[in-house]
Design a protein around this motif. Sequence first.
Motif, mmCIF file in Angstrom:
data_model
loop_
_atom_site.group_PDB
_atom_site.id
_atom_site.type_symbol
_atom_site.label_atom_id
_atom_site.label_comp_id
_atom_site.label_asym_id
_atom_site.label_seq_id
_atom_site.Cartn_x
_atom_site.Cartn_y
_atom_site.Cartn_z
ATOM 1 N N LEU A 137 0.888 -1.177 0.125
ATOM 2 C CA LEU A 137 -0.081 0.068 -0.020
ATOM 3 C C LEU A 137 0.894 1.390 -0.083
ATOM 4 N N ALA A 138 1.946 1.253 0.725
ATOM 5 C CA ALA A 138 2.881 2.451 0.778
ATOM 6 C C ALA A 138 3.476 2.517 -0.677
ATOM 7 N N ILE B 273 2.858 5.660 -2.937
ATOM 8 C CA ILE B 273 3.807 6.815 -3.646
ATOM 9 C C ILE B 273 3.733 6.810 -5.303
ATOM 10 N N LYS B 274 3.459 5.785 -5.701
ATOM 11 C CA LYS B 274 3.244 5.600 -7.318
ATOM 12 C C LYS B 274 2.011 6.507 -7.582
ATOM 13 N N ALA C 111 6.358 -7.696 -4.224
ATOM 14 C CA ALA C 111 5.736 -8.542 -5.197
ATOM 15 C C ALA C 111 4.490 -7.922 -5.317
ATOM 16 N N VAL C 112 3.581 -7.946 -4.428
ATOM 17 C CA VAL C 112 2.205 -7.509 -4.513
ATOM 18 C C VAL C 112 2.195 -6.036 -5.073
ATOM 19 N N GLY C 113 3.109 -5.219 -4.511
ATOM 20 C CA GLY C 113 2.947 -3.756 -5.237
ATOM 21 C C GLY C 113 3.249 -3.728 -6.773
ATOM 22 N N ASN C 114 4.454 -4.547 -7.095
ATOM 23 C CA ASN C 114 4.418 -4.419 -8.441
ATOM 24 C C ASN C 114 3.526 -5.155 -9.285
ATOM 25 N N ALA D 249 8.534 -1.107 -3.843
ATOM 26 C CA ALA D 249 8.345 -2.601 -3.952
ATOM 27 C C ALA D 249 9.680 -3.132 -4.046
ATOM 28 N N ASP D 250 10.486 -2.572 -4.930
ATOM 29 C CA ASP D 250 11.723 -3.317 -5.137
ATOM 30 C C ASP D 250 12.588 -3.397 -3.922
#
Length: 169
Positions: free
Chosen positions: A25-26, A30-31, A110-113, A142-143
Motif C-alpha cells: 500500500l505504501a 507513492i506511485k 511482489a504485490v506492489g509490482n 516494492a523493489d
Amino acid sequence: MKSPLGMAHRITPGLWWTLSLAVALADQAIKYVIEGSLSVGAVVPLTPVFNLVHFWNTGAAFSFLADAGGWQRYFFILLALVVSIGLALLLRKPRAKLEALGYSLILGGAVGNLIDRSFRGHVIDYLDFFWQSWHWPAFNLADIGIVGGAAMLLLSSVLSPSAELDRGR
C-alpha cells in the motif's frame, strides 16, 4: 537451545501479512502521487546523488525483457501471483522472525509490482540514485521490499542453524 532469531514467541501470520500489505500500500500510494505530479520521463533533482523520477518499466529488474513485445507483462503477472500465493502460505507456519520478515517484505514488494503490471501494464519506478555520470537503474519501494527481504533471508540463513542441524544435536 534457542536460535538467536528465536522462535520462542509465535507471531501470528496476520502480523506478517499486515506488514506485506503495508509495504504494497505504501508503494502504491507513492506511485499514485508520482503519477499525479510528474509526467512520464520527468526527472526532479533533489540532491547531488538522487533524483525523483517517473519512469515506466515493462520488464523486470534492470528492465530485463522490457522490449520483449508485451508477452512479458502476463508472464510477470503470473510469476508474481504464484510467488505471492506461495509466500502467503509459507507465512502461515511458525518461522524465525528474521526469516518471516524477509518473506513478508518480498511478498509486499511482489504485490506492489503485481498491482502495477495488472492495472497499469507497467511498473512505475521513481527512485534514481547516481554518482557523477553513473546511474543505478531507477526503482521503487516494492523493489526495496524484495531486495531487503532477500537480504533478511540471507542474514537469517547465516545467523540461525538449519532445522536439520538442530535435530541432530
